[in-house]
Design an enzyme around this catalytic site. Sequence first.
Site, PDB file in Angstrom:
ATOM      1  N   TYR A   1      15.583  12.593 -57.448  1.00 52.68           N
ATOM      2  CA  TYR A   1      14.796  11.730 -58.335  1.00 52.68           C
ATOM      3  C   TYR A   1      13.295  11.979 -58.188  1.00 52.68           C
ATOM      4  O   TYR A   1      12.524  11.540 -59.043  1.00 52.68           O
ATOM      5  CB  TYR A   1      15.040  10.250 -58.036  1.00 52.68           C
ATOM      6  CG  TYR A   1      16.418   9.726 -58.272  1.00 52.68           C
ATOM      7  CD1 TYR A   1      17.406  10.487 -58.904  1.00 52.68           C
ATOM      8  CD2 TYR A   1      16.757   8.440 -57.864  1.00 52.68           C
ATOM      9  CE1 TYR A   1      18.675   9.980 -59.102  1.00 52.68           C
ATOM     10  CE2 TYR A   1      18.025   7.930 -58.060  1.00 52.68           C
ATOM     11  CZ  TYR A   1      18.977   8.697 -58.671  1.00 52.68           C
ATOM     12  OH  TYR A   1      20.233   8.184 -58.855  1.00 52.68           O
TER      13      TYR A   1
ATOM     14  N   HIS B   1      25.195  12.862 -53.114  1.00 50.09           N
ATOM     15  CA  HIS B   1      24.922  12.505 -54.512  1.00 50.09           C
ATOM     16  C   HIS B   1      26.040  12.959 -55.455  1.00 50.09           C
ATOM     17  O   HIS B   1      26.462  12.204 -56.336  1.00 50.09           O
ATOM     18  CB  HIS B   1      23.588  13.110 -54.943  1.00 50.09           C
ATOM     19  CG  HIS B   1      22.937  12.367 -56.068  1.00 50.09           C
ATOM     20  ND1 HIS B   1      21.589  12.416 -56.309  1.00 50.09           N
ATOM     21  CD2 HIS B   1      23.442  11.559 -57.026  1.00 50.09           C
ATOM     22  CE1 HIS B   1      21.298  11.669 -57.357  1.00 50.09           C
ATOM     23  NE2 HIS B   1      22.417  11.144 -57.816  1.00 50.09           N
TER      24      HIS B   1
END
Length: 271
Positions: free
Chosen positions: A43, A101
């Site tokens: 991110y 993730h």
Amino acid sequence: MTYASPIPQLGLGTFGRTGDAGVAAILTAIEVGYRHIDTAQSYDTESTVGAAIRRSGLPRDDFFVTTKVADTNLDKASFMPSVEKSLETLGMDRVDLLLIHWPSQHDFVPFEDYMLALAEAKAKGFARLIGVSNFPIADLERTRALLGDDAIATDQVEIHPYMQTPTLRDYARSRGLTLTAYQPLVKGKVHDDPVLASIGKAHGVSAAAAALAFLMGEGHVVIPASSSKTNLEANFAALKVRLTDAEMDQVRALNRGDRRINPAKSPRWDD
């Protein structure tokens, strides 16, 4: 249902909250009352999360911070250095929750390599809890066989009123595993839903808060994202809302398997 997880049930998603504007948005959320903050290596918000927490003036231990190891860092040579880099970027000695993730597509990186590395990161004190993201039941079963029944704290997956993942939900309940719902408001799509608007009105909250209250009522953790103080406050109000059984059934009826996050690297989903 009763919520009994060490993860705070309402958190803040930080995707897209970068730079000074990102720090300001996270500080606003902290002022509203958010203490569970979700970030990830991919991110590019670990630095803004760390900066906002430091600037808040509140003790580090007041916060529950999650980050995620990117699928590009799953190999043996990259995994632990990437975790150490995340901690450095956050300005923290450890995170509260460290997730994988995405599973490695087609096991390009051997499953055992990165799952054992995840457990090692916890053993080293880099994370208080560990978990996974975007894992289907098949990979959760592999995780259980490798690490044990209670090794992971959550599976973070796409869940919202239009994508309720009933097969995965029922499996997780049978294993006592908490699911964390990302994109729980479908990027604002729930705001225009007449069923959610009506339920929200009955409780004096927004349609979004009604959606979050439903997901929390199902036992999920939710991590909505917003930079607007008005929306942050409206979402936070969901913590005080308890839907009736009839209202829960109304929202369950909205499920249509509408998956929004489905990149080419996705595993074979259960729903």
